[in-house]
Design a protein around this motif. Structure first.
Motif: not given
Ligand code: ZN
Length: 915
Positions: A800-809, A811-814, A842-846, A852-855
């Motif tokens: 979970i930490i690995d996945k969401y740390d990458r997600f935080m990156e 999120r920064e772009i968005v 890579e991002y698609q796979n993530l 998670c409700n990304l919207q």
């Protein structure tokens, strides 16, 4: 009012808490402290921790004189961090505060501030005034320390003037006597020939006098291959009568020296930078430097005394300066403090050919014998001239110490004093130092060097306010010092206090029926010297700790770096002498508090910061937070500006706490908690991040790295509020109270609040206590009664930490794309945006792997993910397009939706309100 708009404000579950936005700590903290008192919080914590391993921080006693200052406040706060942390982390950590209550500053305060005339007050009455004064000072400081939020045994502290402490100190001294560590020797002290007695520093005043100033040369005997054997050492003095007592010439180890010739072709040695000046003073036409040296090269070279057939060494001392004279110091260990100390290192005798009336003795030689020191001066000058050693003699006017009673000049004269031998213990002390854990790590080198350099410890003082040295003298004048007698005196002190020494006769103080063949008439005299106050505080491991049932050694001593010379040092010596091991297992030292520009704080510079004032205005928690923020093991800076910066981070913490508490108003941990397994991934991520913070904080506290705790907490608060707390409003405010998603988020918020408050309790206990009280259905009476422990481990944590740390990156772009769109007026609020993402593989796979409700997490009205195409904002594998979302804004949640109902509600809000 706009009729087209429906007002749904009352249907939102808005945050609700009594926790005020403004701390108003100056006023609120005393109320919180009163609550702690009512709870008897310290006792309750002790009781809670009964049976846990002890953690003993032994308090170094501050001196009981005057208000606390920035440094003393920092010291107590740092200790409180440790005590509170240990009490929450599985230990029982009692805190027994102490005070150093004897000594000269209190005697001085009485005569200066209270106009007590020592000459007209009996010693017992004077000591009583000293005791009263010390007690008042303890009361003042106790109130001030308590105001800082420090909890401990305030009503039952240890004070060095306490009877039990004094008795324990005397017994410790007895143990040292028994081990042969205590002896009588000579040491120079201020001596008044006019009143025929030793004087304390306080009894000295300075007046201008006329003295001879002479330049003398002393011929080298053995130049050790460094100096030619015809070189002459050049010295200077304003007390020619001490020349007969010259036993060394002292050079500064780092000072540059020169061998030079002059008009008379002789070769002299002096400090290189003074040669030019000497040329003027001594009236030479020219000088020529032949060779240069560093002071340390001169050590061990020998020279001959100009008046006696005596060869003495050149030695090294840090007290040598090149301010005046020649940079080579005429050294008479029997006639000067610095001379004595440096002489001890080189095993030089405290040679003193001057008697108690200030007359030269026969050791000085026939020519000078019987002359009063002042009358001896011209005779010595004459003798030096005859010996060809005098280069110049003039008269100068300078400030010179005088006897405050007789107003006559005093001299430095070696007199009998009591010493504790360090030599016998030195190796044991050095070995013990290696076993101690040092923070910072250079502490061991620092203390080792001081111990290595240390000569014998002069423990006697010719003063009134202190613990008497329990020695007696026979009729022949020989001292009696033995364990039985000392134990007897200790028993008396235990009951009567050390005043007994002054109220009782020698006979009454000696064991009944004591006889000594040197006193056939049964007459004994009491010692009048008292002990050095460093012996008092250095005995605290016995007087305070062992006496009160604490174990030896303590886990921790934690004081300012000046205590390497002071309390760390004296405690270690007495500890090794009596217990054979160090009184502390760990040692932490802190630096000094300097002003904002790094200058020493002083009343005259007007740059002091008064911690008492800070407490009453900004609050003790702000001062404490500042203490936690600095790298205290070095010198630290403190100013109003720096405190303002800390207040700013306090405000962020406080606001976050307010938000957290506000969203728990309808949450009961015992009923509403959602188990970890039933949380959404993003909730688990925050739980795991919070637990990660906890782990790092525990390790930081363990290592006394409070600035890391400060930094970690600040980062966490920013992370939490800018991310999770931001997007979760859309759930917390909008959904039904009992909605699972809302309870999941409240579960996370409760965990964050509870963890954060426990973590912050050692540092800002008032705020933590205030906030904890407002957690609905809280567990304990005060947050200090909770524990800090290692968090639970979860099997999916790493994933979970690995996945969401990458997600935080990602999120920064968005967020950057949204910001750009806002700046370019493409959209107003982010919430009104439609965002299209074009992720690489890579991002698609993530994204595919995330539940998670990304919207919602991006806080936008619509989110589309496309596998083909490219957005206007592109960065490392993720491309983003931002458009205004088309549709209608819901009157309740403000999301843009394709359509709302007749009441202006989106389908979600419609369901929440009407179903
Ligand atoms: Zn809505």
């Amino acid at each position: 009012m706009d009729n087209n708009k429906n007002n749904y404000k009352d249907t939102l579950l808005m945050p609700n808490t009594d926790f005020p936005m403004r701390g108003n700590l100056g006023q609120r903290e005393p109320e919180i402290q009163a609550k702690w008192d009512d709870l008897d919080l310290y006792r309750k914590v002790m009781k809670k921790n009964e049976g846990r391993p002890l953690y003993v921080l032994h308090d170094g006693p501050p001196y009981a004189n005057g208000s606390i200052h920035a440094g003393t406040a920092m010291n107590k706060i740092l200790k409180d961090f440790v005590i509170r942390y240990r009490n929450m982390a599985g230990y029982k950590a009692p805190y027994l505060p102490g005070w150093d209550t004897h000594g000269l500053p209190i005697e001085n305060a009485l005569s200066k501030d209270r106009k007590v005339d020592r000459k007209s007050v009996e010693v017992v009455a004077f000591r009583k005034l000293c005791a009263e004064y010390a007690k008042e000072q303890v009361d003042i400081q106790r109130r001030q320390f308590k105001r800082l939020g420090v909890l401990g045994e305030w009503e039952n502290p240890y004070v060095t003037m306490d009877k039990r402490f004094e008795a324990a100190q005397i017994r410790l001294f007895g143990q040292m006597v028994e081990k042969g560590l205590i002896y009588k020797g000579l040491k120079p002290v201020y001596w008044s020939p006019s009143s025929e007695s030793a004087l304390a520093e306080a009894e000295i005043e300075y007046h201008d006098v006329k003295s001879p100033s002479i330049y003398v040369s002393m011929p080298v005997v053995d130049g050790k291959g460094i100096l030619p054997d015809d070189a002459l050492m050049l010295v200077w003095t304003t007390t020619p009568w001490t020349i007969p007592a010259n036993l060394a010439i002292c050079a500064g180890p780092d000072i540059e020296y020169a061998l030079f010739t002059t008009d008379n072709k002789k070769k002299y040695v002096a400090a290189k930078n003074l040669v030019e000046q000497l040329k003027g003073i001594l009236g030479w036409e020219k000088t020529e430097i032949l060779h240069e040296y560093i002071g340390s090269e001169l050590e061990g070279i020998t020279y001959k005394h100009p008046l006696y057939d005596r060869v003495s060494p050149v030695i090294l001392g840090d007290h040598v300066t090149i301010e005046d004279g020649t940079g080579l110091v005429h050294t008479a260990p029997g006639h000067g403090e610095d001379d004595f100390l440096v002489g001890q290192k080189y095993n030089l005798e405290a040679y003193c050919p001057v008697d108690s009336l200030g007359r030269m003795t026969k050791e000085a030689g026939k020519r000078f014998e019987g002359l009063f020191v002042d009358d001896c001066n011209p005779e010595v000058i004459k003798a030096l001239d005859e010996a060809g050693s005098l280069l110049k003699s003039v008269e100068i006017i300078h400030s010179y110490p005088h006897d405050w009673r007789t107003k006559k000049p005093v001299i430095f004269r070696a007199t009998p004093q009591w010493f504790a031998s360090i030599d016998i213990l030195k190796q044991d002390i050095l070995d013990a130092i290696k076993k101690i854990k040092w923070y910072p790590s250079w502490g061991d080198v620092r203390l080792s060097n001081m111990i290595k350099d240390r000569g014998s410890w002069c423990i006697s003082r010719q003063r009134a306010w202190g613990v008497p040295i329990p020695a007696f003298y026979t009729e022949k004048g020989n001292p009696i010092l033995n364990k039985t007698i000392i134990e007897h005196v200790a028993t008396i002190f235990e009951k009567e206090g050390s005043d007994a020494w002054f109220t009782m006769s020698a006979k009454e103080l000696l064991p009944e029926g004591y006889v000594n063949e040197e006193s056939p008439n049964g007459i004994f005299r009491k010692e009048t010297d008292i002990m050095d106050v460093w012996f008092d505080s250095g005995s605290s491991h016995h007087g305070a700790m062992i006496e009160r049932g604490f174990p030896y050694p303590a886990d921790l001593y934690f004081e300012g770096s000046d205590q390497y010379r002071g309390w760390f040092n004296s405690s270690l010596i007495t500890g090794i002498a009596t217990e054979g091991k160090s009184p502390y297992k760990n040692l932490v030292s802190h630096g000094f508090v300097l002003d904002g520009e790094g200058r020493k704080m002083s009343k005259s510079l007007g740059n002091t910061v008064d911690p008492n004032k800070i407490c009453n205005t900004m609050g003790a928690d702000i001062y404490r937070l500042w203490v936690s923020s600095v790298d205290y093991q070095a010198d630290v800076r403190l100013s109003d500006d720096l405190l303002k910066q800390v207040s700013e981070s306090y405000r962020k913490i406080r606001n976050t706490l307010k938000f957290l508490l506000g969203n728990l108003f309808d949450y009961d941990e015992t009923k509403n908690k959602v188990p970890y397994g039933q949380l959404e991934e993003i909730d688990k991520y925050i739980i795991l991040k919070t637990d990660g913070l906890m782990k790092e904080v525990l390790a930081s506290y363990d290592d006394f790295r409070f600035d890391d705790v400060y930094r970690l907490v600040n980062n966490y608060v920013v992370f939490l509020s800018a991310f999770y707390l931001d997007f979760s409003k859309d759930v917390l405010y909008i959904e039904k109270a009992d909605d699972l998603r809302r309870r999941q988020i409240q579960t996370v918020i409760y965990h964050a609040t509870d963890s954060l408050l426990r973590i912050m309790t050692p540092i800002i206990p008032h705020t933590a206590s205030e906030a904890y009280d407002l957690i609905p259905h809280r567990e304990k009476e005060d947050v200090y009664l909770t524990d800090l422990s290692m968090p639970e481990e979860y099997p999916d944590a790493v994933e979970i930490i690995d996945k969401y740390d990458r997600f935080m990156e990602m999120r920064e772009i968005v967020l950057k794309a949204l910001e750009l769109a806002r700046n370019n007026k493409v959209i107003g609020k982010s919430m009104a945006a439609r965002v299209v993402l074009y992720p690489n593989e890579e991002y698609q796979n993530l994204i595919d792997s995330m539940q998670c409700n990304l919207q919602q997490v991006f806080i936008v009205s619509k989110l589309e993910i496309k596998s083909e195409g490219k957005g206007s904002y592109d960065e490392n594998g993720l491309s983003v397009d931002v458009f205004p979302c088309e549709g209608v804004v819901c009157d309740r949640c403000w999301m843009t939706v394709p359509d709302t109902d007749e009441n202006g509600l989106c389908p979600r809000c419609h369901d929440v309100l009407l179903k």
